[in-house]
Design a protein around this motif. Sequence first.
Motif, PDB file in Angstrom:
ATOM      1  N   ARG A 113       0.835  -1.083  -0.188  1.00 46.34           N
ATOM      2  CA  ARG A 113      -0.324  -0.081   0.276  1.00 46.34           C
ATOM      3  C   ARG A 113       0.724   1.695   0.002  1.00 46.34           C
ATOM      4  O   ARG A 113       0.257   2.450  -0.248  1.00 46.34           O
ATOM      5  N   PHE A 114       1.612   1.205   0.368  1.00 47.82           N
ATOM      6  CA  PHE A 114       3.126   2.416   0.449  1.00 47.82           C
ATOM      7  C   PHE A 114       4.430   2.031  -0.234  1.00 47.82           C
ATOM      8  O   PHE A 114       5.093   1.140   0.730  1.00 47.82           O
ATOM      9  N   PRO A 115       4.750   1.744  -1.453  1.00 51.92           N
ATOM     10  CA  PRO A 115       6.026   0.717  -1.427  1.00 51.92           C
ATOM     11  C   PRO A 115       6.643   1.848  -2.040  1.00 51.92           C
ATOM     12  O   PRO A 115       7.644   1.202  -1.708  1.00 51.92           O
ATOM     13  N   SER A 116       6.847   2.763  -0.717  1.00 54.91           N
ATOM     14  CA  SER A 116       7.942   3.644  -0.601  1.00 54.91           C
ATOM     15  C   SER A 116       9.007   3.209  -0.116  1.00 54.91           C
ATOM     16  O   SER A 116      10.659   3.587   0.122  1.00 54.91           O
ATOM     17  N   ALA A 117       8.503   2.778   0.558  1.00 56.76           N
ATOM     18  CA  ALA A 117       9.209   1.819   2.065  1.00 56.76           C
ATOM     19  C   ALA A 117       9.961   0.839   2.133  1.00 56.76           C
ATOM     20  O   ALA A 117       8.955   0.185   1.667  1.00 56.76           O
ATOM     21  N   LEU A 118      11.001   0.802   2.330  1.00 57.22           N
ATOM     22  CA  LEU A 118      11.029  -0.468   2.799  1.00 57.22           C
ATOM     23  C   LEU A 118      10.928  -1.082   4.298  1.00 57.22           C
ATOM     24  O   LEU A 118      10.322  -2.914   4.368  1.00 57.22           O
ATOM     25  N   LYS A 119      10.239  -0.745   4.735  1.00 58.94           N
ATOM     26  CA  LYS A 119       9.878  -1.246   6.134  1.00 58.94           C
ATOM     27  C   LYS A 119       8.875  -0.597   6.585  1.00 58.94           C
ATOM     28  O   LYS A 119       8.579   0.605   6.618  1.00 58.94           O
ATOM     29  N   ILE A 120       7.785  -0.922   7.391  1.00 54.29           N
ATOM     30  CA  ILE A 120       6.613  -0.166   7.771  1.00 54.29           C
ATOM     31  C   ILE A 120       6.330  -0.746   9.281  1.00 54.29           C
ATOM     32  O   ILE A 120       5.470  -1.861   9.376  1.00 54.29           O
ATOM     33  N   GLU A 121       6.192  -0.635  10.202  1.00 58.84           N
ATOM     34  CA  GLU A 121       6.343  -0.946  10.921  1.00 58.84           C
ATOM     35  C   GLU A 121       5.025   0.344  12.212  1.00 58.84           C
ATOM     36  O   GLU A 121       5.325   1.531  12.463  1.00 58.84           O
ATOM     37  N   PRO A 122       3.536  -0.135  12.422  1.00 54.12           N
ATOM     38  CA  PRO A 122       2.788   0.738  12.827  1.00 54.12           C
ATOM     39  C   PRO A 122       2.241   0.624  14.802  1.00 54.12           C
ATOM     40  O   PRO A 122       2.856  -0.466  14.870  1.00 54.12           O
ATOM     41  N   PHE A 123       2.474   2.047  15.034  1.00 53.77           N
ATOM     42  CA  PHE A 123       2.321   2.065  16.154  1.00 53.77           C
ATOM     43  C   PHE A 123       0.742   2.675  16.822  1.00 53.77           C
ATOM     44  O   PHE A 123       0.079   3.346  15.662  1.00 53.77           O
ATOM     45  N   ALA A 124       0.142   2.726  18.281  1.00 51.24           N
ATOM     46  CA  ALA A 124      -0.701   2.977  18.389  1.00 51.24           C
ATOM     47  C   ALA A 124      -2.084   3.488  17.553  1.00 51.24           C
ATOM     48  O   ALA A 124      -3.127   3.777  17.139  1.00 51.24           O
TER      49      ALA A 124
ATOM     50  N   PHE B  40       7.953  11.656   1.873  1.00 50.20           N
ATOM     51  CA  PHE B  40       8.325  11.627   0.634  1.00 50.20           C
ATOM     52  C   PHE B  40       8.233  12.061  -0.402  1.00 50.20           C
ATOM     53  O   PHE B  40       8.946  11.872  -1.628  1.00 50.20           O
ATOM     54  N   ARG B  41       6.703  12.571  -1.065  1.00 49.41           N
ATOM     55  CA  ARG B  41       6.283  13.191  -2.386  1.00 49.41           C
ATOM     56  C   ARG B  41       7.478  14.565  -2.293  1.00 49.41           C
ATOM     57  O   ARG B  41       8.326  14.837  -3.278  1.00 49.41           O
ATOM     58  N   VAL B  42       8.268  15.023  -1.364  1.00 47.33           N
ATOM     59  CA  VAL B  42       8.829  16.032  -1.160  1.00 47.33           C
ATOM     60  C   VAL B  42      10.087  15.675  -2.286  1.00 47.33           C
ATOM     61  O   VAL B  42      10.792  16.420  -2.599  1.00 47.33           O
ATOM     62  N   LEU B  43      10.198  14.784  -1.471  1.00 46.68           N
ATOM     63  CA  LEU B  43      12.595  13.692  -1.893  1.00 46.68           C
ATOM     64  C   LEU B  43      12.015  13.461  -3.068  1.00 46.68           C
ATOM     65  O   LEU B  43      12.759  13.064  -3.847  1.00 46.68           O
ATOM     66  N   GLY B  44      10.737  13.349  -3.513  1.00 51.27           N
ATOM     67  CA  GLY B  44      10.862  12.449  -4.919  1.00 51.27           C
ATOM     68  C   GLY B  44      10.404  10.885  -5.150  1.00 51.27           C
ATOM     69  O   GLY B  44      10.819  10.413  -5.788  1.00 51.27           O
ATOM     70  N   LEU B  45      10.432  10.043  -3.628  1.00 50.76           N
ATOM     71  CA  LEU B  45      10.835   9.389  -3.634  1.00 50.76           C
ATOM     72  C   LEU B  45       9.096   8.524  -3.570  1.00 50.76           C
ATOM     73  O   LEU B  45       8.944   7.015  -3.252  1.00 50.76           O
ATOM     74  N   PHE B  46       8.034   9.250  -4.029  1.00 55.00           N
ATOM     75  CA  PHE B  46       6.440   8.308  -3.812  1.00 55.00           C
ATOM     76  C   PHE B  46       6.598   7.655  -4.463  1.00 55.00           C
ATOM     77  O   PHE B  46       5.891   8.785  -6.428  1.00 55.00           O
TER      78      PHE B  46
END
Length: 457
Positions: free
Chosen positions: A135-146, A218-224
């Motif tokens: 769902r968020f391919p720009s990330a290498l890993k995603i861990e949710p909190f709260a 990520f959008r600002v960095l052009g990586l989104f």
Amino acid sequence: MKIVIVGDGKVGNTVAEQLSTEGHNIIVIDSNANALANAGNTMDIICLEGNGCTTAIQEMAGVPDADLLIAATSADEVNMLCCLLGKKLGARHTIARVRNPEYFAQLSLLKEELGLSMAVNPESAAAEEVSRLLRFPSALKIEPFARGRVELVELKVPEKSVLNGTPLWALYKEFQVKILVCAVQREEEVIIPAGDFILQANDKIYITAAHIEIERFFRVLGLFRNRARSVMIIGGGRLAYYLAKELISIHVRVKIIEMDKKRCEYLCEMLPEAVIIHADGTDKEVLQEEGLEKTDALVTLTGMDEENIIVGLYAKAKKVPKVVVKINKISFTEILDKMDIDSFISPKTIAANNIVRYVRAMQNSVGSSNVETLYRLINDQVEAVEFKVREKSGVVGVPLKNLKTKENLLVATIIRKGKIIIPGGNDTIEIGDNVIVVTTGRHLSDLREIQQKLGNF
């Protein structure tokens, strides 16, 4: 605590290793003498050969006065029976590994009757993690909190990125996003950074923030990159089933390639919205025929790490935007880090982290704060722990600039009544807050442990 583990397979062994390093008294039961010998030689644990489903063996292992019984054999029925018996004998808490989708779906009805404190499903938990990555391919890993309000995201700083040479204190000034870089991996070094830390190309950085802020960054960095709309899955096991079901629910097109004909027939029946292909997903010609180069993402889930990695590398060579690879052996992380593959997942590690989190919460059931979420990062060198602050302690009400915390420790995020706070020196921790702490080499079970010296609480 006294913890008995039935089953010395992938999950049982990983859990035993993690809990033994935290100083718990671990007894492992298994009928495989060779597996026990290996475990006994590499860990400070007690090994007992036998059938963990029998009263005699459980009593011999000390289950009647155990704080926790973990049943992690390869058979769901055995695990549930072990826990039922263990609870009858007097174990305070029980955890069962349950993988079968049909059993897992009805477990909430049976949990009380079985005396289960918790059920762990490695494949289902891994499917949720893969789904987040797609769902968020720009990330290498995603861990949710709260409960998903805050995310911890892994990003590699590209060679020509504007981040290269930027000090952390300048990130908000430069990009106007509310994020916090809470850990950095630079080659073999792991750093909990201060504000004057300067980022470099190829650093792996770990960011905490609300999802919308991370997306903006990520959008600002052009990586989104937009979420995957079509996904090809190699291997049709339980993890593939759970993942496909999750993806179909969010309207993603799913294609599964599986060698076993009977398994294909089962998947066709259980997942009518998915396309099921009876073929060898590690065959280059099959991948090309099934449209590998046109898919948004490839996920390799066979039982062989080598096959998963090779197919993943081939997909990257064919410019597939997102590649996720399942691995069982995570001991060669230095090699994995150098591969051109977006993300690796390990179901046994995810399950072990969930169990360790529960154990930490058990330890502190009468303390000032509960462990809500726990993740291990960078080959277990960093922990990100979420606490729920329940009562007054020495860390409550004190401005963070006056709170003397241990070295290599960072209060990364405070969640207060749904509001996400990226904390500064004047912010305080209050009763009712959820607090995310990132640290190296410690096993925190209470928020009070972040201080250099414990005072009177």
